[in-house]
Scaffold this active site. Structure first.
Site, PDB file in Angstrom:
ATOM      1  CB  SER A 111      -8.806  -2.168  -8.795  1.00 26.10           C
ATOM      2  OG  SER A 111      -8.608  -3.553  -9.021  1.00 26.10           O
ATOM      3  CD  GLU A 112     -11.420  -3.948  -6.215  1.00 23.90           C
ATOM      4  OE1 GLU A 112     -12.416  -3.207  -6.366  1.00 23.90           O
ATOM      5  OE2 GLU A 112     -10.758  -4.391  -7.179  1.00 23.90           O
ATOM      6  CB  THR A 113      -5.064  -5.228  -1.543  1.00 24.91           C
ATOM      7  OG1 THR A 113      -4.309  -4.469  -2.496  1.00 24.91           O
ATOM      8  CG2 THR A 113      -4.128  -6.165  -0.804  1.00 24.91           C
TER       9      THR A 113
END
Length: 303
Positions: free
Chosen positions: A49-51
């Site tokens: 979903s996020e990095t």
């Protein structure tokens, strides 16, 4: 990064100490020299979903500059990726051995994260989010309920529907029961369009009907506008929720610690500990959790 362009990479489950639960985030702890295009490519390849990408900061009061990318775009702030990044620094890079805090420079300002050790091991990380804010939203309750995939009768009239902020704007939707949240089936394309129109990162459903005495709140979060149909356990949204609860007088003005459950509806249960403390200018919101490193690897030729 070494001379071949190899960089360390981690996949970290945040807000849990159990593998493959909570909310997974990518972390690239040595991202110096990476351009925006390459960071977006890496985030798209990882499909988390996020990095979070960490580089050295020029800010005198920060230790690292952090940028956050979904597989689709850069976002200003991400709570669970902040927890994941701090966990990597504390447990893999020895930061917890030399300091009790790491400070991240982000697009929304400085975000300090405290590192709590127990028996010489990292136990908990606590991020202090930026001051909470609220806004009205000019959309009917019926329309918001329809887009969120619940019945208008499931909306809890005791609390207002509002936009909340501690880094990103979130649509905060009070719901009467956990069951109604669990069976919600949002209309994702339409919800994404509405969120883009109001510059909202996520739509956050919450209830005090946790059906579990160990928790104060139960939540669920949808973020199709930034390419995430459902975010399992959200530090930013729950921080915004805590600020909203205090500013709206729903919880008392005394210092309060909330235990929040999220992710259960999609098989990735997690726990957040959110402390709300009244301040002279604005409430102080601190979101804490543990994490588990599930994958450690190498990015090849990541220049």
């Amino acid at each position: 990064m070494d001379s071949t362009g190899e960089r360390q990479l981690y996949i970290v489950d945040a807000f849990t100490d159990t593998p493959f639960s909570g909310n997974a985030a990518g972390v690239v702890p040595e991202a110096d020299g990476l351009g925006e295009k390459r960071m977006l490519q890496i985030a798209a390849e990882l499909k988390q979903s996020e990095t979070a990408f960490l580089a050295l900061s020029n800010h005198p009061d920060a230790d690292f500059r952090v940028r956050y990318f979904t597989p689709q775009e850069e976002i200003d702030f991400c709570g669970h990726a902040t927890v994941a990044a701090a966990w990597v620094l504390g447990s893999e890079y020895g930061w917890a051995e030399k300091a009790e805090r790491v400070v991240f420079e982000t697009n929304i300002g400085l975000v300090p994260v405290d590192l709590l050790k127990e028996d010489d091991r990292l136990k908990l990380v606590t991020m202090t989010q930026v001051a909470p804010k609220l806004q009205e939203i000019d959309v009917t309750t019926e329309e918001i309920a329809r887009l969120a995939g619940i019945s208008p009768s499931d909306v809890d009239p005791r609390s207002p529907i509002k936009l909340g902020y501690t880094g990103n704007w979130h649509l905060l939707l009070p719901v009467k029961t956990r069951e109604a949240i669990d069976v919600a089936r949002p209309l994702l394309p339409e919800l994404a369009a509405m969120n883009r129109r109001f510059r909202i990162s996520t739509t956050h459903l919450f209830t005090f009907d946790t059906q579990d005495d160990n928790y104060d709140l139960y939540t669920r979060d949808f973020a199709p506008a930034v390419g995430i149909p459902e975010d399992p356990v959200t530090g930013a949204a729950n921080g915004a929720l805590a600020g909203y609860l205090l500013l709206e007088g729903i919880i008392s003005a005394d210092s309060r610690r909330l235990r929040i459950a999220q992710g259960h509806a999609i098989g990735r249960p997690g726990t957040l500990f959110v402390t709300v403390t009244p301040g002279e200018r604005a409430p102080v919101i601190q979101v804490a959790g543990s994490a588990h490193i599930s994958i450690k690897g190498t990015l090849n030729n990541a220049k």
